[in-house]
Design an enzyme around this catalytic site. Structure first.
Site, PDB file in Angstrom:
ATOM      1  CB  VAL A  97      -0.931   0.039   1.220  1.00 39.98           C
ATOM      2  CG1 VAL A  97      -1.821   1.285   1.168  1.00 39.98           C
ATOM      3  CG2 VAL A  97      -1.778  -1.215   1.312  1.00 39.98           C
ATOM      4  N   GLY A 134       2.544   5.037 -19.809  1.00 38.03           N
ATOM      5  CA  GLY A 134       2.775   3.865 -18.982  1.00 38.03           C
ATOM      6  C   GLY A 134       2.182   3.952 -17.594  1.00 38.03           C
ATOM      7  CD  GLU A 182      -0.902  -2.374 -16.325  1.00 36.69           C
ATOM      8  OE1 GLU A 182      -0.580  -2.923 -17.411  1.00 36.69           O
ATOM      9  OE2 GLU A 182      -0.105  -2.237 -15.380  1.00 36.69           O
ATOM     10  CE  LYS A 220      -2.462   0.200  -4.343  1.00 40.14           C
ATOM     11  NZ  LYS A 220      -2.065   1.306  -5.245  1.00 40.14           N
TER      12      LYS A 220
END
Length: 440
Positions: free
Chosen positions: A134, A189, A192, A207
């Site tokens: 996290v 980048g 995705e 998270k």
């Protein structure tokens, strides 16, 4: 002389390679801080022949992650493959059952199997360290688990996904659409090819479920988190937020309420003066509200090889020093079950954007429906054709007019009922935009 800690690393991708390099670079400093050396003695990866910018001479190659976890010649097993199930799960379980300490950056695995893994670590006397799972380099796990053990936590919330924060930042600063910013994030980048896990809020939910367990002593349960993504956010919402003194962020929020622990992920308006509102781009941040102390905000890089490797190596250093904390700050068997809090019970302020028809009595109809649900309005603003927000109704274009409402604290259920009635009255077009407001 104390023998060096012998480390085995499963996974030599961006993070795994960065960890190998960092241990090599920080060798002397680690020895000085830990009272013993730290050495990578074995690795496992999908391809042994893949070109890597690493000097792996003198380092053994295991057949696979499970073989590495069972290797009696390593003292600490580091899992950096990812994935919520096998082979990562089997390898970690094998290492824990043998009493080896485990270090991982695998948020998906901890969110799904954290309770079982914590119980195995406690049963066999090992450690389960996952600081990098996290916030990467942000030390929020240690802060909640060890630094604030004497403090009752009331709320923990934050920006836990850099992709979403980057998109919202670009939309706000440049007035671009969500689709344009997503495309740019993919080119750079940050996102995705299939960005749904990030932009739909699921990465943040994993998270948050971990942070909620540490903060409130609950069992990690991603299924208990309400999740809503950012794809519905439009540039006009960000412009309105700016002029109203807010900024829109995708937040993960876990809060203690009289009805239990509420865990939710959704776009949120936060006051521009708040610490969390200042966090832009791919940066992450977590704010912790505790009894008797001002809010604590931790800010830093939430992803990337170097940042994640920093947290992994810090966890390895704890193992070398002999530091072993309970994985979730208390015995696994004492962690409390939690259920998904119905969002209908959520209470707070709301931003509502409506496309109101230019009919006589439209404003009165909307006000009446809100009043019927006992919703008090802090402000009603109308955006004129020149793009400015204005408190007057001096401009009456024939086309539907954007009307923005800011409510005082009310329930989610009341907002939904009021808007359902307004739609039934046919005084608005399209779907109302609703964004929750999170105060300091």
């Amino acid at each position: 002389m104390v023998a060096p800690l012998k480390v085995g690393i499963a996974g030599l991708g961006t993070v795994g390679s960065a960890v190998v390099r960092l241990i090599e670079q920080q060798g002397r400093a680690l020895s000085a801080r830990c009272g013993r050396g730290v050495r990578v003695v074995a690795v496992a990866a999908r391809s042994k022949t893949r070109k890597r910018d690493l000097d792996l001479r003198g380092i053994a190659w295991a057949k696979d992650a499970l073989a590495l976890a069972n290797d009696p010649d390593i003292d600490c097993f580091v899992e950096l493959m990812g994935g919520s199930d096998d082979p990562a799960r089997s390898a970690i379980e094998a290492a824990l059952k043998s009493g080896k300490p485990v270090v991982t950056a695998n948020k998906a695995l901890i969110a799904k199997h954290g309770l079982r893994l914590a119980a195995l670590a406690e049963q066999h006397g090992g450690a389960l360290n996952y600081e990098a799972a996290v916030g990467a380099a942000i030390p929020v796990i240690k802060t909640l688990r060890e630094g604030l053990t004497g403090t009752t936590i009331n709320r923990v919330y934050g920006i836990l996904n850099g992709t979403c924060n980057y998109i919202l930042t670009r939309m706000e600063r440049e007035g671009l659409s969500f689709a344009e910013c997503l495309k740019e994030a993919q080119r750079l980048g940050y996102a995705e090819a299939d960005p749904s896990f990030d932009i739909d809020g699921h990465d943040t939910a994993q998270k948050l479920s971990i942070l909620a367990s540490l903060a409130f002593g609950t069992r990690v349960a991603q299924s208990s988190v309400y999740v809503e993504g950012i794809s519905s956010i439009a540039p006009e919402d960000l412009r309105a937020a700016e002029e109203l003194g807010y900024r829109v962020k995708l937040l993960g929020v876990a809060v203690r309420t009289a009805k239990g622990i509420e865990q939710r992920v959704h776009p949120t308006m936060v006051p521009k003066a708040s610490s969390i509102a200042q966090v832009m781009g791919v940066t992450n941040a977590v704010t912790i509200d505790g009894e008797g102390i001002p809010p604590i905000t931790l800010v830093g890089p939430g992803a990337g090889g170097a940042a994640t490797a920093s947290a992994v190596v810090a966890d390895i250093a704890d193992v070398a020093c002999g530091i072993r904390a309970l994985p979730f700050g208390r015995p696994a068997e004492q962690l409390l079950a939690t259920t998904k809090a119905p969002m209908e019970r959520h209470e707070g302020g709301y931003y509502i954007r409506l496309m109101a028809r230019d009919f006589a009595g439209t404003a009165a109809t909307i006000a009446t429906r809100l009043a019927e649900q006992k919703i008090s309005i802090e402000s009603i603003v109308q955006r004129h054709p020149n793009g400015k927000l204005d408190m007057t109704e001096s401009s009456k274009p024939a086309a539907p007019v954007p009307v923005i409402l800011i409510t005082y604290a009310t329930s989610e259920d009341a907002v939904h009922r009021a808007l359902q009635a307004v739609r039934a009255d046919k005084v608005i077009t399209g779907r109302p935009q609703v964004i929750r407001i999170e105060k300091n």
